[in-house]
Design an enzyme around this catalytic site. Sequence first.
Site, PDB file in Angstrom:
ATOM      1  CG  HIS A 155      82.040  36.817   2.978  1.00 16.73           C
ATOM      2  ND1 HIS A 155      82.976  37.667   3.065  1.00 16.73           N
ATOM      3  CD2 HIS A 155      80.965  37.525   3.303  1.00 16.73           C
ATOM      4  CE1 HIS A 155      82.535  38.928   3.484  1.00 16.73           C
ATOM      5  NE2 HIS A 155      81.372  38.711   3.669  1.00 16.73           N
ATOM      6  CD  GLN A 213      73.469  40.750   8.369  1.00 22.86           C
ATOM      7  OE1 GLN A 213      73.491  41.782   8.250  1.00 22.86           O
ATOM      8  NE2 GLN A 213      74.061  39.790   7.956  1.00 22.86           N
ATOM      9  CB  SER A 250      85.189  41.679  10.171  1.00 23.99           C
ATOM     10  OG  SER A 250      84.597  43.130   9.746  1.00 23.99           O
ATOM     11  N   GLY A 291      80.412  42.229  -0.551  1.00 31.26           N
ATOM     12  CA  GLY A 291      81.844  42.156  -1.357  1.00 31.26           C
ATOM     13  C   GLY A 291      82.932  42.134  -0.381  1.00 31.26           C
ATOM     14  CG  ASN A 292      86.512  44.119   1.314  1.00 27.95           C
ATOM     15  OD1 ASN A 292      87.709  43.941   0.821  1.00 27.95           O
ATOM     16  ND2 ASN A 292      86.631  44.883   2.371  1.00 27.95           N
TER      17      ASN A 292
END
Length: 288
Positions: free
Chosen positions: A33, A155, A187, A27-28
């Site tokens: 994204h 990641q 970010s 989220g955020n």
Amino acid sequence: MQLVHTIKDLRAALKAFDSPVFVPTMGNLHDGHLALVRTGKPLGDVTVSSIFVNRLQFAPHEDFDTYPRTLQADCARLEQAGCDVVFAPSEKELYPESQGFKVHPPAELADILEGHFRPGFFIGVSTVVMKLFQCVFSEAKGPRHALFGKKDYQQQMVIRRMVQQFALPVTIVAGETQRAPDGLALSSRNGYLSEAERAEAVQLSVALRSLARDALAAAEGLPRQQEALEARARQALASRGWQPDYMTVRRRTDLQPPTAADATAGQSLVVLGAARLGQTRLIDNFEI
Ligand code: PAF
């Protein structure tokens, strides 16, 4: 767009589809994204995003409690980007009991760089991603895709290796890092920066680009000069008030330091860095 909070409702929402495309998030959300959602959309017949702040990947001193929870705004942005289903489980839903079974990624990939400075981080990430994959892909009959941003370079490599070693029927797609006009990598944690810190924050990418140039100029001499070049990059940030964790040149294939033979063979490299500016820890990287 449908918002679901339970695994049962998620599976019901996905039953009619063959090929989910999945963008896991905490989220955020920012444009990075949303770019993943847009990139993923043509790859399947339903686009799913999860919003879950995963306690397992935070150390006790890290920002789990203060990590911004902005569900309503996130859903509005996801809908605009073309997301079809948002899975936003509670902690009790995803971890109804203490998560005793965990995925332990190999030390040579997961205990270096981010894993060195954030012990256990990749165990937390791999475990939740494995679990989210079970939730999102269990009803799928066709190709399954999951997207991860290259900003979290290590990641996406850990997840790729997990998928490969467990033979999971999922194709991992890496999305390019999205940057602000001054070059700062987008970010969720940029929101923690004060105005002055935000203006300074771009220096992480500046120092990494400079390290990349030095590494390319060193060519076969890189292994001999690597330590000095990396120390210079850390010093460039430290002299501006940063606290660097690492600034390093690695092979893209396995994130190990390049050998002279790698340089001769034209092995593809990546520069990666992590540094704290005030209270905020930022990471970034460039493939070279
Ligand atoms: O990159 C993130 O936001 C998280 O690490 C992820 C992949 C959603 C797992 O919690």
